[in-house]
Design an enzyme around this catalytic site. Structure first.
Site, PDB file in Angstrom:
ATOM      1  N   ASP A 156      30.508  56.526  98.153  1.00 12.22           N
ATOM      2  CA  ASP A 156      30.493  55.130  98.558  1.00 12.22           C
ATOM      3  C   ASP A 156      31.051  54.237  97.452  1.00 12.22           C
ATOM      4  O   ASP A 156      30.440  54.101  96.391  1.00 12.22           O
ATOM      5  CB  ASP A 156      29.052  54.732  98.892  1.00 12.22           C
ATOM      6  CG  ASP A 156      28.940  53.343  99.504  1.00 12.22           C
ATOM      7  OD1 ASP A 156      29.974  52.672  99.668  1.00 12.22           O
ATOM      8  OD2 ASP A 156      27.807  52.931  99.813  1.00 12.22           O
TER       9      ASP A 156
ATOM     10  N   ASP B 202      36.197  49.063 101.172  1.00 11.28           N
ATOM     11  CA  ASP B 202      34.897  49.727 101.176  1.00 11.28           C
ATOM     12  C   ASP B 202      34.977  51.034 101.949  1.00 11.28           C
ATOM     13  O   ASP B 202      35.340  51.052 103.126  1.00 11.28           O
ATOM     14  CB  ASP B 202      33.853  48.800 101.804  1.00 11.28           C
ATOM     15  CG  ASP B 202      32.456  49.393 101.800  1.00 11.28           C
ATOM     16  OD1 ASP B 202      32.162  50.191 100.896  1.00 11.28           O
ATOM     17  OD2 ASP B 202      31.662  49.054 102.694  1.00 11.28           O
TER      18      ASP B 202
END
Length: 487
Positions: free
Chosen positions: A156, A365
């Site tokens: 992430d 992201d």
């Protein structure tokens, strides 16, 4: 009176015919646009079958730099994912609606963080995609402890703290496919003291203040997500193994003994954000704050996550400056910012005021699935895309996706290209799999959504990153993209 020359007469006729031809071509372009088509250079054909998931795994090494340290990336619920053993927990594949709802929870969490105030060698790791904290996130397998235990973690770029579930699960642990990590069996595990300067770094990395366990002075971390997922446990040091040759002693991570949430059977998270305790920063001396990845186009393919420059980025990689996300606090410190200056649909720049992107700011992201645009920008993109898809019947909306088509009657689809323009002169064409979200052949949706307000931060999500080689040169202050990095 002089007689006109043959040359001047021919020129006059040639110009007349050229003008007539241009008018004819323009009229035909306008007519084709009205019918939902455009010039072939601005439309692309794709076989519908290539957008649909397959039932067998097709692993690939394309794009892997053998000089870099790489991990394999796979879709968590696809055929390339490791199957559970009979005595291990099974996970249920979420529906498309559930995936999109989880994705919205991730976005709400990011938007909620914007005002928070507090609170050189090389390596590569395969990555997989799963429906976890947020939605269609991607998974890599790393080793933790001595001897190393293999754990599948969501990687992430919007998180800093790496954490995994740990025995004895004093309060609760969610179901994961692999055995839960037991620190008592590792020779290299140690807890962090509350008095350690490392403990105070949790404030900026997690958005919450750490606290001490009564009687032990052991640092306790607590990270919470807007979808009510959370992990609480000991902040510790351990050996992290990425490949057979690359490992890090004293790696700071969270050993969670109270964990709940939508983590899709993964063992936890691998934080690749910009904070000091992220893997990118903890491995900076070895990898030079340089990593890259390619997310596979479907759940039946594999991608990669690589660390270090290796042989260096290919000539196909084009860069744009990394920007600092203003707004301070937790949001600005974790995410990687991009400067979007425009969007092209069907080869034409969509009319969007420049102030729309400059005022909202944009982040990239890996944990958000669907790209979120300022409301004004999304409306303009959607309307231009619909104009280019007029020839196809529309279908019912799917959760946050309001522009869908029934393509069950077509084996081949002609769609308008979508490209993002970034500062520094970079124009990035998206792959077909980065434009459509396919629930079924009868429900194929435009994979973009609008924020509720133009001031909310825009997010360049992982669907739009599919098949792209995405290169983070954090030390160099830039991020690069190249097409067809993986299947």
């Amino acid at each position: 009176m002089a007689t006109p020359s043959v040359h001047s007469s021919c020129s006059f006729l040639a110009n007349k015919y050229l003008f007539s031809f241009c008018v004819f071509v323009c009229l035909n372009i306008l007519s084709s646009l009205d019918k939902g088509f455009a010039l072939s250079t601005h439309h692309t054909d794709v076989q519908l079958s290539s957008l649909l998931p397959a039932s067998t795994c097709s692993p690939s090494t394309r794009g892997h730099d053998k000089k870099a340290s790489s991990l394999k990336v796979v879709h968590r619920h696809g055929p390339c994912s490791k199957k559970s053993k009979p005595n291990q927990h099974k996970t249920i594949t979420p529906t498309h609606t559930q995936i999109l709802q989880q994705d919205q929870a991730r976005v709400d969490s990011i938007h909620g963080r914007k005002g928070d105030n507090l609170r050189q060698t090389d390596v590569s790791i395969p990555a997989k995609s799963g429906s976890v904290v947020g939605s269609g996130n991607y998974i890599v397998t790393v080793g933790l402890g001595s001897p190393a235990k293999q754990l599948s973690l969501i990687f992430d770029t919007g998180s800093d703290l790496t954490w995994t579930q740990c025995k004895p699960c004093v309060v609760s642990c969610y179901k994961q496919k692999e055995p839960i990590f037991d620190p008592s069996l590792s020779k290299s595990y140690t807890n962090i003291s509350c008095n350690s300067p490392f403990c105070s770094q949790l404030i900026s990395a997690t958005g919450t203040k750490p606290y001490c366990r009564n009687g032990t002075a052991t640092c306790i971390y607590n990270i919470q997500y807007r979808d009510n997922s959370f992990s609480v446990g000991f902040f510790a040091k351990e050996r992290l193994t990425l490949t057979s040759t690359d490992y890090f002693d004293g790696f700071l991570f969270g050993c969670g003994e109270n964990n709940q949430g939508l983590f899709g059977g993964s063992a936890g998270l691998l934080g690749l954000g910009r904070n000091k305790i992220s893997l990118v920063e903890q491995s900076a001396q070895k990898y030079g704050r340089f990593f890259s990845y390619c997310l596979p186009s479907t759940s039946c393919a594999t991608g990669y996550l690589s660390f270090g420059k290796g042989g260096g980025p290919s000539n196909a990689v084009k860069f744009t400056p990394l920007s600092i996300v203003s707004g301070g606090g937790y949001l600005g410190g974790s995410f990687y910012g991009l400067d979007v200056v425009g969007i092209n649909v069907g080869g034409c720049r969509v009319s969007i005021p420049a102030s729309v992107f400059s005022s909202s700011r944009t982040i990239i992201d890996s944990g958000t699935m669907i790209t979120r645009l300022p409301a004004t920008a999304y409306s303009a993109l959607r309307d231009a895309f619909k104009q280019g898809m007029k020839s196809y019947p529309q279908a019912e909306a799917l959760s946050i996706l309001d522009t869908c088509y029934d393509l069950s009657g077509s084996s081949k689809v002609s769609y308008p290209k979508i490209a993002f323009a970034f500062s520094g002169g970079l124009t990035l064409d998206l792959d077909a799999t980065g434009i459509f979200y396919v629930a079924s052949a009868s429900q194929v949706c435009l994979a973009f959504a609008g924020n509720s307000d133009d001031s909310d931060v825009a997010i360049f999500g992982n669907v739009q990153q599919k098949r792209l080689q995405v290169v983070y040169d954090v030390a160099g202050g830039k991020i690069g993209f190249a097409p067809a990095g993986c299947p």
